[in-house]
Design an enzyme around this catalytic site. Structure first.
Site, short mmCIF file in Angstrom:
data_model
loop_
_atom_site.label_atom_id
_atom_site.label_comp_id
_atom_site.label_asym_id
_atom_site.label_seq_id
_atom_site.Cartn_x
_atom_site.Cartn_y
_atom_site.Cartn_z
N HIS A 42 -9.68 1.24 4.58
CA HIS A 42 -8.46 1.47 5.18
C HIS A 42 -8.80 2.32 6.68
O HIS A 42 -9.53 3.25 6.40
CB HIS A 42 -7.47 1.97 4.30
CG HIS A 42 -5.90 1.66 4.95
ND1 HIS A 42 -5.67 3.04 5.88
CD2 HIS A 42 -5.02 1.16 4.82
CE1 HIS A 42 -4.46 2.50 6.17
NE2 HIS A 42 -4.13 1.55 5.69
N ASN B 75 0.79 -1.11 0.00
CA ASN B 75 -0.14 0.12 0.08
C ASN B 75 0.66 1.28 -0.11
O ASN B 75 1.48 1.70 1.08
CB ASN B 75 -0.97 -0.04 1.32
CG ASN B 75 -1.71 1.32 1.62
OD1 ASN B 75 -1.79 1.92 0.51
ND2 ASN B 75 -2.29 1.32 2.67
N GLU C 140 -5.47 -5.03 10.58
CA GLU C 140 -4.48 -3.71 10.93
C GLU C 140 -4.81 -3.15 11.88
O GLU C 140 -5.52 -2.10 11.81
CB GLU C 140 -4.40 -2.75 9.78
CG GLU C 140 -4.21 -3.68 8.45
CD GLU C 140 -3.49 -2.54 7.48
OE1 GLU C 140 -2.39 -2.64 6.94
OE2 GLU C 140 -4.19 -1.49 7.09
N GLY D 128 2.17 2.43 10.88
CA GLY D 128 3.18 3.54 10.72
C GLY D 128 3.73 4.00 11.87
O GLY D 128 4.52 5.03 11.87
N GLY E 42 2.70 -1.12 4.35
CA GLY E 42 2.62 0.40 3.69
C GLY E 42 4.15 0.85 3.85
O GLY E 42 4.73 0.54 2.88
N GLY E 43 4.58 1.73 4.65
CA GLY E 43 6.03 2.24 4.76
C GLY E 43 6.97 1.50 4.03
O GLY E 43 7.93 2.13 3.21
N LYS F 260 0.18 4.25 -0.38
CA LYS F 260 -0.56 5.51 0.13
C LYS F 260 -0.42 6.58 -0.64
O LYS F 260 -0.34 6.41 -1.88
CB LYS F 260 -0.12 5.60 1.57
CG LYS F 260 -0.27 4.40 2.51
CD LYS F 260 -0.20 4.77 3.87
CE LYS F 260 -0.16 3.21 4.69
NZ LYS F 260 -0.10 3.46 6.10
P1 PGA Z 1 2.77 0.40 7.62
O1 PGA Z 1 1.07 0.62 6.88
O2 PGA Z 1 3.23 -0.86 7.10
O3 PGA Z 1 3.39 1.74 7.13
O4 PGA Z 1 2.47 0.41 9.07
C1 PGA Z 1 0.28 -0.31 6.80
C2 PGA Z 1 -0.89 0.16 6.17
O5 PGA Z 1 -1.45 0.99 6.67
O6 PGA Z 1 -1.61 -0.77 5.37
#
Ligand code: PGA
Length: 244
Positions: free
Chosen positions: A95, A8, A167, A173, A227-228, A10
């Protein structure tokens, strides 16, 4: 079940950055052919990322879709037919960032999910509790409610299109991932709630190259929503190489 890695991106990457990363990932795909890899760039990068991964075994996903109509006077929204035309196969719905910053309700998430299934694409329903709910020990009830509301009115035989991503909001994050044990327990609970062994359940929240393998080894964890760490080329390649 083939393990799924969903990236993802974002609003982190520009169009050119997205295409460059997509190319790097598809070059790696032959070495990681036992994984299903899905990239979810921003809407504006979907077309070019789609071209970059075409016939390379990597799938295209979208981060969202308009809930309530396939076309019409809805300035700024993106409809399901546009996504399908661009070759999108998966769509994130609900999300926590959409729920939190854009006030998406369970009812809208449910509409989106049905819209995606009806179009023949696969929704990834995101659920997870806040830190306050976790502190009160109410996370199982809360997540069950989100799951049930998300799939309300979807006939059981259509559930084979569905994926769920657990999640916990406090893990997204923050660098504070859940433990694989707790995630596994919650995901076992989600499986009970959903009543189907065929729905893949992913874990998401601060997944990185150090913890990805442990999550994927845990019971009931059929994949990862990242995500990140998926936006940083070297780190994401490391994750893919480690978990394949
Ligand atoms: P993250 O985000 O890996 O940056 O914690 C996951 C997500 O929001 O899908």
């Amino acid at each position: 079940m083939q393990k799924k890695i969903v990236a993802n991106w974002k609003m982190y990457l520009t169009l050119s950055q997205s295409v460059a990363l997509a190319k790097r990932i598809s070059n790696l795909k032959s070495q990681i052919s036992n994984l299903a890899v899905v990239l979810c760039p921003s809407f504006v990068a979907l077309e070019e990322v789609g071209k970059a991964i075409k016939n390379r075994g990597v799938k295209l996903g979208a981060q969202d879709v308009f809930c309530c109509a396939k076309e019409g006077a809805f300035t700024g929204e993106v409809g399901i037919d546009d996504l399908r035309e661009l070759g999108v196969k998966y769509v994130l719905v609900g999300h926590s960032e959409r729920r939190q910053h854009f006030h998406e309700t369970d009812a809208q998430v449910n509409q989106k999910l049905k819209m995606v299934i009806k179009a023949g694409l696969r929704p990834i329903l995101c659920v997870g509790e806040s830190v306050e709910i976790r502190k009160r020990g109410e996370e199982c009830g809360y997540v069950a409610k989100q799951v049930k509301a998300g799939i309300k009115g979807v006939p059981k035989q259509k559930l084979d299109k569905l994926l769920i991503a657990y999640e916990p909001i406090w893990a997204i994050g923050t660098g504070r991932a859940d433990t694989p044990e707790d995630a596994s327990e919650m995901q076992g609970w989600i499986r009970k709630v959903i009543g189907s062994a065929r729905v893949p359940i992913l874990y998401g929240g601060s997944v990185n190259s150090k913890n990805a393998v442990a999550f994927l080894r845990a019971d009931n964890v059929d994949g990862l929503l990242i995500g990140g760490a998926s936006t940083k080329s070297a780190e994401f390649m490391k994750i893919l190489r480690k978990v394949c």
